[in-house]
Write a protein that holds these residues in place. Structure first.
Motif, PDB file in Angstrom:
ATOM      1  N   SER A 335       0.551  -1.423  -0.268  1.00 47.39           N
ATOM      2  CA  SER A 335      -0.517  -0.067  -0.261  1.00 47.39           C
ATOM      3  C   SER A 335       0.806   1.593   0.265  1.00 47.39           C
ATOM      4  O   SER A 335       0.306   2.065  -0.619  1.00 47.39           O
ATOM      5  N   ILE A 546      -7.176  -1.285   0.348  1.00 45.62           N
ATOM      6  CA  ILE A 546      -6.684   0.918   0.536  1.00 45.62           C
ATOM      7  C   ILE A 546      -7.370   1.272  -0.161  1.00 45.62           C
ATOM      8  O   ILE A 546      -8.107   2.681   0.472  1.00 45.62           O
ATOM      9  N   PHE A 558      -7.353   4.257   7.454  1.00 45.17           N
ATOM     10  CA  PHE A 558      -5.906   3.252   6.861  1.00 45.17           C
ATOM     11  C   PHE A 558      -5.295   3.489   7.826  1.00 45.17           C
ATOM     12  O   PHE A 558      -5.527   1.689   8.357  1.00 45.17           O
TER      13      PHE A 558
END
Length: 588
Positions: A335, A546, A558
């Motif tokens: 991510s 994400i 997140f």
């Protein structure tokens, strides 16, 4: 002194440790060069636009991270088999050579840049890692038998080699992949994997009989007057029918999950397509695998003798912390590159661009110079014994310096600078190279903290690193597809993540070598890597969402997930200190 005593390895020292440690240092460095170099560009390549000078494949983030997660998990699962084969059939050193050759083929396949060769290459990398990974650390464990007081420092030095390889690999493969072409980045990883294998192979005289085939090792142990435990009288914990049944359930469920997850996300192939209590087929099999493995530990561990049983329980607790540490830390491979590409302002002009180029020059040349000094120190002690190995190693560094100087020359020609996405990933390795000597002195001193405190510090610092990202993204609205956030938040995040890693990761290897009986060392290293495997898959399973989480709750939320969970687990580790100290029976 016995001919086979490990004291022989301490006769010729390099920087206070056996010269053989630094051969392993450089071998592992090139393997990590290839692994992290390839990994740094994989997700960017897969999710990159189909159009442009250096096009990608335009996969979704969930598909790309599902493949990365399955790859990373299998990379850490195959050491279970590789460790067993080394322990019982082929020996540690042969396993390392086989693994390196297979990984060379894997990187070469990925350089072809077609879906078929991508999957073939990943398969070779997975199998090769299984042979390579557990047996490097097993050789160190054997080399330091009877020198436990030096193990923490040795593993920190070895871990510095790991991160030196990651640093150079991400820097060179990342820059070459982004600026020249993805296939060149993948191919460069294979070249250095091959050179690393040759360097290790021709350094064999330095290791004597260490790491030979098991039949020889057993004979040496039987003849060793300094052996603490008579291997002929050890009470073994044989596997029962129930043990094998649980292993079968775990293995089958894990394989189904590992294969089904990327198939469903990459090719929309629904292998089973059912739900149980709201769980999809992939999640159901993941949960079944987890339950069966926990039951296996609960059933097997009480059958060991008291001290071994208690230490195995302590090891299992540390493994649980390890899973969640890597589930957060490995966002750096999934991510975070997406965050860096889509939400970070990487365009610099004028004085800012010049400043970055100078900083980049310093952080590139200085660490590489330090590693070159370590290389020179090894040369001075071992060239007469392993000259060809040293020549190959020296040639590898010449190639690295040539590419680095070319990179610096190209970057200084432009007035505007776009910081490469992969540049931030080298910060982790750079900080480790900087701080590893300080942590080594700390662990070797009388102020060396107990295991539970190290795990607490590791998890706390990791959580704080994500806290910077959560704070930096607080004003990014839910559903935003892009933003222009400061690069400083990434720098702070990687700094704190690195400090946390230094507290926890190398210590996991060291404590394993102290807590686990010698007869099971390679296999149990495999179990330790299983914990990391679960953490890796969990990292990219969650990280693949994400976009979904950002759309619904915002980017800050997140990263807040990865802030609060590690800090909470770190506090639990601290609370468990009295229990863990008792279970470890004097091991520090």
């Amino acid at each position: 002194m016995s001919e086979n005593s490990t004291d022989q390895f301490f006769k010729d020292k390099v920087l206070g440790h056996p010269a053989g440690l630094f051969v392993l240092f450089f071998t592992e460095m090139w393997e990590r060069f290839s692994y992290y170099g390839m990994r740094a560009i994989l997700v960017i390549f897969l999710t990159g636009s189909l159009l442009g000078d250096n096009p990608g494949w335009e996969w979704s983030s969930s598909a790309a991270l599902s493949l990365l997660g399955t790859y990373a998990m299998l990379v850490y699962l195959t050491p279970l088999l590789g460790g067993w084969l080394a322990d019982n059939k082929i020996g540690y050193r042969m396993a390392v050579v086989i693994g390196a050759l297979l990984m060379t083929i894997g990187h070469a396949s990925m350089a072809v840049e077609t879906p078929t060769f991508l999957y073939i290459g990943i398969a070779f990398l997975i199998i090769g890692n299984g042979f390579f990974k557990p047996n490097m650390t097993s050789i160190i464990s054997k080399m330091y038998e009877g020198h436990d007081e030096k193990k923490d420092g040795a593993y920190n030095i070895f871990y510095m080699g790991v991160n030196a390889g990651a640093f150079i690999g991400i820097m060179l493969c990342g820059w070459v992949g982004e600026k020249i072409g993805w296939s060149f980045g993948f191919g460069l990883a294979g070249i250095f994997m091959l050179l690393g294998m040759l360097q290790f192979y021709f350094a064999q005289p330095l290791f004597g009989n260490l790491g030979n085939k098991p039949v020889k090792i057993k004979k040496e142990l039987e003849d060793n007057d300094n052996l603490n435990v008579d291997i002929k009288t050890v009470k073994l914990n044989h596997f029962s029918l129930l043990d094998y049944l649980l292993i079968g359930v775990f293995t089958t469920s894990a394989i189904v999950f590992i294969i089904n997850d990327p198939l469903s996300k990459i090719g929309n192939i629904q292998t089973f397509n059912f739900t149980v209590a709201g769980l999809s087929d992939s999640l159901f099999f993941a949960l079944l695998a987890a339950i069966s493995f926990v039951l296996l530990l609960i059933i097997r561990i009480p059958r060991y003798v008291a001290i071994e049983r208690d230490r195995m329980i302590a090891f299992s607790i540390f493994s649980i912390f390890t899973i969640f540490f890597w589930a957060a830390f490995e966002q750096a491979a999934g991510s975070l590159p997406i965050y860096t590409r889509d939400f970070t302002n990487r365009i610099l002009e004028g004085h800012a661009a010049t400043t970055f180029k100078i900083v980049d020059l310093i952080v590139t040349v200085v660490p590489l110079g330090v590693i070159t000094y370590v290389l020179w120190s090894l040369f001075r002690k071992t060239f007469n014994r392993i000259g060809l190995s040293n020549i190959i190693l020296g040639f590898s560094f010449i190639i690295v310096w040539v590419i680095v100087l070319y990179k610096v020359y190209i970057e200084f020609q432009s007035t505007e600078t776009e910081v490469p996405i992969t540049w931030f990933a080298i910060l982790n390795s750079l900080f480790i190279i900087i701080f590893a000597p300080l942590f080594t002195k700390w662990w070797d001193s009388k102020y060396n903290p107990p295991a539970s405190v190290k795990y607490f510090l590791g998890l706390l610092l990791l959580g704080l690193g994500f806290g910077f990202l959560a704070f930096g993204a607080k004003d990014v609205a839910a559903g935003a597809q892009t933003a222009s956030l400061s690069m400083a938040w990434l720098v702070f995040a990687y700094l704190f993540h690195t400090l946390g890693e230094m507290c926890l990761s190398p210590m996991g290897l060291s404590y394993l070598s102290k807590l686990i009986p010698a007869r099971m060392i390679a296999f149990m290293f495999g179990v330790y890597y299983l914990a990391i495997a679960i953490g890796n898959k969990l990292a990219h399973y969650v990280g693949g969402d994400i976009e979904k989480i950002t759309d619904e709750y915002g980017l800050s939320f997140f990263f807040l997930i990865f802030t609060l969970i590690p800090i909470g687990l770190g506090l639990i580790s601290l609370i468990l200190h009295p229990l863990l100290k008792k279970l470890m029976h004097g091991v520090r």
